[in-house]
Motif scaffolding. Structure first.
Motif, short mmCIF file in Angstrom:
data_model
loop_
_atom_site.label_atom_id
_atom_site.label_comp_id
_atom_site.label_asym_id
_atom_site.label_seq_id
_atom_site.Cartn_x
_atom_site.Cartn_y
_atom_site.Cartn_z
N LEU A 56 0.83 -1.21 0.00
CA LEU A 56 0.00 0.00 0.00
C LEU A 56 0.87 1.26 0.00
N LEU A 59 2.47 1.58 -3.39
CA LEU A 59 1.48 1.99 -4.40
C LEU A 59 1.30 3.51 -4.34
N LYS A 60 1.14 4.03 -3.13
CA LYS A 60 0.95 5.48 -2.97
C LYS A 60 2.18 6.23 -3.50
N GLN A 63 2.19 6.18 -7.33
CA GLN A 63 1.11 7.00 -7.90
C GLN A 63 1.41 8.49 -7.74
N LEU A 84 -10.44 -9.60 0.36
CA LEU A 84 -11.05 -9.46 1.68
C LEU A 84 -10.70 -8.09 2.29
N ALA A 85 -9.48 -7.66 2.04
CA ALA A 85 -9.01 -6.39 2.60
C ALA A 85 -9.33 -5.21 1.68
N GLY A 86 -10.01 -5.48 0.55
CA GLY A 86 -10.36 -4.41 -0.38
C GLY A 86 -9.22 -4.00 -1.30
N PHE A 87 -8.14 -4.79 -1.30
CA PHE A 87 -6.97 -4.42 -2.11
C PHE A 87 -7.21 -4.62 -3.60
N ARG A 89 -9.57 -3.47 -5.16
CA ARG A 89 -10.07 -2.21 -5.70
C ARG A 89 -8.99 -1.14 -5.75
N LEU A 90 -7.88 -1.37 -5.07
CA LEU A 90 -6.80 -0.38 -5.02
C LEU A 90 -5.71 -0.70 -6.05
N THR B 96 -12.40 -1.13 4.42
CA THR B 96 -11.87 -1.81 3.24
C THR B 96 -12.44 -1.25 1.94
N GLY B 97 -13.47 -0.42 2.04
CA GLY B 97 -14.03 0.19 0.82
C GLY B 97 -13.44 1.56 0.51
N ASP B 98 -12.59 2.06 1.40
CA ASP B 98 -12.03 3.39 1.19
C ASP B 98 -11.13 3.45 -0.04
N PRO B 99 -11.18 4.58 -0.77
CA PRO B 99 -10.22 4.75 -1.87
C PRO B 99 -8.81 4.93 -1.32
N LEU B 100 -7.84 4.82 -2.20
CA LEU B 100 -6.44 4.85 -1.78
C LEU B 100 -6.09 6.12 -1.00
N SER B 101 -6.64 7.26 -1.44
CA SER B 101 -6.29 8.53 -0.80
C SER B 101 -6.70 8.56 0.66
N ARG B 103 -7.31 5.62 2.49
CA ARG B 103 -7.07 4.33 3.12
C ARG B 103 -6.01 4.44 4.20
N ARG B 104 -6.36 4.06 5.45
CA ARG B 104 -5.39 4.07 6.53
C ARG B 104 -4.56 2.79 6.49
#
Lengths: 106, 140
Positions: A56, A59-60, A63, A84-87, A89-90, B96-101, B103-104
């Motif tokens: 993560l 990635l930041k 970007q 599961l962790a929503g990754f 979508r990232l 877990t649905g937060d966008p990257l900006s 996301r903690r």
């Protein structure tokens, strides 16, 4: 900007013991100008939350430099864990390293 | 109650791979399938990492005691440590649905423990330290 695609392929377990090494490698590459990175998981058995945090952060960092960090070749259970962790979508996730590399050409 | 498995290791991240092997041996003996073995290994890895990083603050001289056994239709593992009291209420779960900006970075370890196991409970007492108990239902 560095147009080269850098491949990083973690081996075995990416846990709290090995994640700092992966983090150092990614930081070093990004500091050296790498903005297009593919993490190839074909030899990775396991990744813990420590490893996911490293991805993560990287990635930041890519970007911020108009680049991207993409993932490929995850074992089915690893891919489910990331989802599961929503990754999912990232990150852009590809089945093969070749597909991940080609995606940068578009 | 079937045979129980016990492991005591010092609080070093270098021991996490050995802990994973221990968990695999115990879980396979209890009849867990491949996916369940992966789940319990990951939940235990996250729990032990929390102990090493937060209860012992990286001090490698602490100890972790893992005990697992089958009770009825449940596989139960307890992880005990004698470090600082751990309060799971203080850990914010990631969105877990937060966008990257937005996301903690933190909280993922405990998030996975709860997602991958059927039940997770925490206990603390002076003298007996922190104890995390995690349960996986068998035969699912």
């Amino acid at each position: 900007m560095d147009q080269q695609i850098w491949i990083i392929a973690p081996q075995g377990r990416v846990d709290a013991a090995s994640a700092p090494g992966l983090e150092a490698e990614l930081k070093q590459r990004i500091a050296a100008g790498a903005t297009r990175i593919v993490v190839d998981f074909s030899a990775t058995r396991y990744i813990s939350s420590n490893g996911l945090r490293v991805l993560l952060v990287a990635l930041k960092a890519t970007q911020c430099r108009d680049g991207a960090l993409k993932l490929c070749a995850l074992a089915p259970r690893l891919r489910e864990i990331l989802a599961l962790a929503g990754f999912d979508r990232l990150f852009e996730i590809f089945d093969t390293r070749a597909q991940a590399e080609q995606s940068f050409e578009k | 109650m079937t045979d129980s498995f016990f492991l005591r290791v010092e609080s070093r991240v270098e021991r996490l791979a050995e802990i994973a092997e221990f968990v695999e041996t115990a879980a396979r003996a209890a009849g867990l399938n491949d996916e369940q073995v992966y789940d319990v290994q990951m939940a235990v890895d996250e729990a032990c990492t929390n102990v090493i990083e937060h209860a012992y603050h990286g001090d490698p001289h602490g100890s972790l005691e893992l005990t697992c056994a089958t009770r009825g239709k449940e596989w139960v593992i307890t992880i005990r440590d004698f470090g600082a009291r751990f309060d799971p209420q203080k850990v914010k779960m990631p969105k877990t649905g937060d966008p990257l900006s937005k996301r903690r970075i933190g909280g993922l370890g405990i998030f996975f423990m709860h997602k991958l196991m059927d039940r997770v409970t925490y206990d603390f007492s002076e003298g007996a330290g922190n104890c995390v108990t995690m349960i996986k239902k068998l035969g699912k």
